[in-house]
Scaffold this motif. Structure first.
Motif, PDB file in Angstrom:
ATOM      1  N   LYS A  59       1.676 -17.204  -8.156  1.00 16.18           N
ATOM      2  CA  LYS A  59       1.109 -16.456  -6.411  1.00 16.18           C
ATOM      3  C   LYS A  59       1.358 -14.478  -7.280  1.00 16.18           C
ATOM      4  O   LYS A  59       2.111 -14.232  -7.553  1.00 16.18           O
ATOM      5  N   ILE A  60       0.078 -13.507  -6.664  1.00 19.72           N
ATOM      6  CA  ILE A  60       0.120 -11.915  -6.992  1.00 19.72           C
ATOM      7  C   ILE A  60       0.394 -11.830  -5.874  1.00 19.72           C
ATOM      8  O   ILE A  60      -0.423 -11.656  -4.706  1.00 19.72           O
ATOM      9  N   GLU A  61       1.463 -10.968  -5.574  1.00 19.30           N
ATOM     10  CA  GLU A  61       2.234 -10.100  -4.396  1.00 19.30           C
ATOM     11  C   GLU A  61       1.260  -8.075  -4.493  1.00 19.30           C
ATOM     12  O   GLU A  61       1.934  -7.515  -5.547  1.00 19.30           O
ATOM     13  N   VAL A  62       0.864  -7.892  -3.362  1.00 21.36           N
ATOM     14  CA  VAL A  62       0.730  -6.279  -3.975  1.00 21.36           C
ATOM     15  C   VAL A  62       1.629  -5.651  -3.015  1.00 21.36           C
ATOM     16  O   VAL A  62       1.331  -5.706  -1.539  1.00 21.36           O
ATOM     17  N   GLU A  63       2.065  -4.582  -3.149  1.00 23.19           N
ATOM     18  CA  GLU A  63       2.756  -3.525  -2.365  1.00 23.19           C
ATOM     19  C   GLU A  63       1.507  -2.570  -1.712  1.00 23.19           C
ATOM     20  O   GLU A  63       0.952  -1.752  -2.622  1.00 23.19           O
ATOM     21  N   VAL A  64       1.196  -2.632  -0.386  1.00 19.54           N
ATOM     22  CA  VAL A  64       0.471  -1.432   0.271  1.00 19.54           C
ATOM     23  C   VAL A  64       1.276  -0.705   1.230  1.00 19.54           C
ATOM     24  O   VAL A  64       1.782  -0.763   1.415  1.00 19.54           O
ATOM     25  N   GLU A  65       1.006   0.606   1.037  1.00 17.59           N
ATOM     26  CA  GLU A  65       1.433   1.778   1.897  1.00 17.59           C
ATOM     27  C   GLU A  65       0.449   2.564   2.891  1.00 17.59           C
ATOM     28  O   GLU A  65       0.876   2.950   3.797  1.00 17.59           O
ATOM     29  N   ASN A  66      -1.216   1.655   2.524  1.00 19.34           N
ATOM     30  CA  ASN A  66      -1.823   2.298   3.871  1.00 19.34           C
ATOM     31  C   ASN A  66      -2.943   1.579   3.698  1.00 19.34           C
ATOM     32  O   ASN A  66      -3.447   0.474   3.075  1.00 19.34           O
ATOM     33  N   LEU A  67      -3.915   1.488   4.572  1.00 21.44           N
ATOM     34  CA  LEU A  67      -5.421   0.903   4.874  1.00 21.44           C
ATOM     35  C   LEU A  67      -6.422   1.502   3.738  1.00 21.44           C
ATOM     36  O   LEU A  67      -6.952  -0.495   3.487  1.00 21.44           O
ATOM     37  N   LYS A  68      -6.234   2.126   2.937  1.00 18.01           N
ATOM     38  CA  LYS A  68      -7.311   2.113   1.810  1.00 18.01           C
ATOM     39  C   LYS A  68      -6.585   0.895   0.708  1.00 18.01           C
ATOM     40  O   LYS A  68      -7.457   0.199   0.059  1.00 18.01           O
ATOM     41  N   GLN A  69      -5.404   0.812   0.697  1.00 20.02           N
ATOM     42  CA  GLN A  69      -4.903   0.399  -0.442  1.00 20.02           C
ATOM     43  C   GLN A  69      -5.360  -1.434  -0.047  1.00 20.02           C
ATOM     44  O   GLN A  69      -4.982  -2.206  -0.988  1.00 20.02           O
ATOM     45  N   LEU A  70      -4.908  -1.015   1.376  1.00 15.20           N
ATOM     46  CA  LEU A  70      -4.628  -2.464   1.687  1.00 15.20           C
ATOM     47  C   LEU A  70      -6.350  -3.737   1.663  1.00 15.20           C
ATOM     48  O   LEU A  70      -6.818  -4.615   0.638  1.00 15.20           O
ATOM     49  N   LYS A  71      -7.400  -2.946   1.686  1.00 11.88           N
ATOM     50  CA  LYS A  71      -9.023  -3.073   1.270  1.00 11.88           C
ATOM     51  C   LYS A  71      -9.269  -3.287  -0.123  1.00 11.88           C
ATOM     52  O   LYS A  71      -9.597  -4.077  -0.368  1.00 11.88           O
ATOM     53  N   GLU A  72      -8.912  -2.792  -0.516  1.00 10.89           N
ATOM     54  CA  GLU A  72      -8.342  -2.682  -2.422  1.00 10.89           C
ATOM     55  C   GLU A  72      -8.125  -4.089  -3.023  1.00 10.89           C
ATOM     56  O   GLU A  72      -8.212  -4.611  -3.507  1.00 10.89           O
ATOM     57  N   SER A  73      -6.381  -4.325  -2.737  1.00  9.54           N
ATOM     58  CA  SER A  73      -6.032  -5.444  -2.455  1.00  9.54           C
ATOM     59  C   SER A  73      -7.011  -7.023  -2.334  1.00  9.54           C
ATOM     60  O   SER A  73      -7.218  -8.211  -2.782  1.00  9.54           O
ATOM     61  N   MET A  74      -7.399  -6.613  -1.018  1.00  9.00           N
ATOM     62  CA  MET A  74      -8.501  -7.459  -0.382  1.00  9.00           C
ATOM     63  C   MET A  74      -9.527  -8.237  -1.599  1.00  9.00           C
ATOM     64  O   MET A  74     -10.084  -9.256  -1.969  1.00  9.00           O
ATOM     65  N   GLU A  75     -10.007  -6.935  -1.782  1.00 11.39           N
ATOM     66  CA  GLU A  75     -11.218  -7.205  -3.047  1.00 11.39           C
ATOM     67  C   GLU A  75     -10.880  -7.113  -4.280  1.00 11.39           C
ATOM     68  O   GLU A  75     -11.339  -8.359  -4.736  1.00 11.39           O
ATOM     69  N   ALA A  76      -9.430  -7.733  -4.507  1.00  7.00           N
ATOM     70  CA  ALA A  76      -8.792  -7.802  -6.197  1.00  7.00           C
ATOM     71  C   ALA A  76      -8.567  -9.478  -5.931  1.00  7.00           C
ATOM     72  O   ALA A  76      -7.704 -10.365  -6.856  1.00  7.00           O
ATOM     73  N   LYS A  77      -8.542 -10.298  -4.090  1.00  9.39           N
ATOM     74  CA  LYS A  77      -8.016 -11.361  -4.229  1.00  9.39           C
ATOM     75  C   LYS A  77      -6.516 -11.793  -4.780  1.00  9.39           C
ATOM     76  O   LYS A  77      -6.994 -12.914  -4.748  1.00  9.39           O
ATOM     77  N   VAL A  78      -6.352 -11.043  -4.372  1.00  9.53           N
ATOM     78  CA  VAL A  78      -4.386 -10.969  -4.310  1.00  9.53           C
ATOM     79  C   VAL A  78      -3.827 -11.751  -2.717  1.00  9.53           C
ATOM     80  O   VAL A  78      -4.211 -12.133  -2.211  1.00  9.53           O
ATOM     81  N   ASP A  79      -2.740 -12.842  -3.280  1.00 13.92           N
ATOM     82  CA  ASP A  79      -2.552 -13.692  -2.576  1.00 13.92           C
ATOM     83  C   ASP A  79      -1.677 -13.463  -1.086  1.00 13.92           C
ATOM     84  O   ASP A  79      -1.424 -13.998  -0.385  1.00 13.92           O
ATOM     85  N   ILE A  80      -0.625 -11.969  -1.386  1.00 11.41           N
ATOM     86  CA  ILE A  80       0.340 -11.595  -0.315  1.00 11.41           C
ATOM     87  C   ILE A  80      -0.195 -10.342  -0.778  1.00 11.41           C
ATOM     88  O   ILE A  80       0.018 -10.172  -1.595  1.00 11.41           O
ATOM     89  N   ILE A  81       0.528  -9.833   0.211  1.00  8.49           N
ATOM     90  CA  ILE A  81      -0.029  -8.477   1.041  1.00  8.49           C
ATOM     91  C   ILE A  81       1.612  -8.135   1.444  1.00  8.49           C
ATOM     92  O   ILE A  81       1.596  -8.465   2.757  1.00  8.49           O
ATOM     93  N   MET A  82       1.790  -7.278   0.840  1.00 10.54           N
ATOM     94  CA  MET A  82       2.983  -6.593   1.503  1.00 10.54           C
ATOM     95  C   MET A  82       2.331  -5.036   2.156  1.00 10.54           C
ATOM     96  O   MET A  82       2.346  -4.377   1.600  1.00 10.54           O
ATOM     97  N   LEU A  83       2.982  -5.277   3.484  1.00 16.65           N
ATOM     98  CA  LEU A  83       2.392  -4.069   4.220  1.00 16.65           C
ATOM     99  C   LEU A  83       4.236  -2.726   4.176  1.00 16.65           C
ATOM    100  O   LEU A  83       4.701  -3.466   4.470  1.00 16.65           O
ATOM    101  N   ASP A  84       4.024  -1.765   3.583  1.00 16.07           N
ATOM    102  CA  ASP A  84       5.454  -1.559   3.205  1.00 16.07           C
ATOM    103  C   ASP A  84       5.354   0.148   4.014  1.00 16.07           C
ATOM    104  O   ASP A  84       4.378   1.032   3.781  1.00 16.07           O
ATOM    105  N   ASN A  85       6.578  -0.215   4.665  1.00 12.83           N
ATOM    106  CA  ASN A  85       6.979   1.034   5.392  1.00 12.83           C
ATOM    107  C   ASN A  85       5.680   1.442   6.731  1.00 12.83           C
ATOM    108  O   ASN A  85       5.366   2.878   6.644  1.00 12.83           O
ATOM    109  N   MET A  86       4.893   0.427   7.172  1.00 12.16           N
ATOM    110  CA  MET A  86       3.826   0.618   7.966  1.00 12.16           C
ATOM    111  C   MET A  86       4.276   1.360   9.413  1.00 12.16           C
ATOM    112  O   MET A  86       5.188   0.627  10.193  1.00 12.16           O
ATOM    113  N   ASN A  87       4.163   1.995   9.986  1.00  7.94           N
ATOM    114  CA  ASN A  87       4.316   1.822  11.277  1.00  7.94           C
ATOM    115  C   ASN A  87       3.325   0.843  12.293  1.00  7.94           C
ATOM    116  O   ASN A  87       2.613   0.348  11.167  1.00  7.94           O
ATOM    117  N   ILE A  88       4.080   0.373  13.337  1.00 13.31           N
ATOM    118  CA  ILE A  88       3.201  -0.549  14.203  1.00 13.31           C
ATOM    119  C   ILE A  88       1.996  -1.152  14.040  1.00 13.31           C
ATOM    120  O   ILE A  88       1.316  -2.190  13.912  1.00 13.31           O
TER     121      ILE A  88
END
Length: 150
Positions: A59-88
């Motif tokens: 499995k591949i997990e990517v640490e993201v710090e914002n929604l732009k990185q989140l969308k890029e991770s989704m396009e790369a079809k990663v298995d796990i997305i780590m939301l790092d230091n995001m507000n609620i």
């Protein structure tokens, strides 16, 4: 005391306390962090390099710090997305955007005061390093130690 022994004691304490270690060592999973993303030239490039150099069963997990990185991770079809230091609020948006297309881990600034609100965002997992990086030291005095000669 040997640090490997201390590490094993900490892992056992985590399990006994009802939590779970998501990794026992760095080879147990693939976690692409900010420094890897920077070195590779972006999330897409980092994921591609990992896929070229590892088994398809990992499995591949990517640490993201914002929604732009989140969308890029989704396009790369990663298995796990780590939301790092995001507000609620950003976490809630991220959970909505992901919409169960990947597992979601929340990390960073997780403590007893924040964990309930984080859980209520809908993430799948919450990680906290408090047990390792913020543990209080035990001060043991050796003043009353008696040496016994045998």
């Amino acid at each position: 005391m040997n640090w490997l022994v201390v590490d094993e004691i900490l892992k056992k304490a985590i399990k006994v306390g009802g939590a779970e270690n998501h990794r026992f060592n760095l080879s147990d999973g693939i976690l692409i962090k900010d420094n890897h993303i920077s070195a590779a030239g972006g999330i897409t490039e980092a994921v591609l390099k990992v896929r070229q150099n590892t088994s398809f069963v990992r499995k591949i997990e990517v640490e993201v710090e914002n929604l732009k990185q989140l969308k890029e991770s989704m396009e790369a079809k990663v298995d796990i997305i780590m939301l790092d230091n995001m507000n609620i609020e950003t976490m809630k948006k991220a959970v909505e955007i992901i919409n169960k297309s990947a597992l979601i881990e929340a990390a960073g600034n997780v403590n007893l005061e924040t964990v309930k609100a984080i859980a209520e965002t809908g993430v799948d997992y919450i990680s906290s390093g408090m047990m390792t990086h913020s543990a209080k030291a035990l001060d043991i005095s050796m003043k009353n130690l008696k040496i016994i000669n045998s």
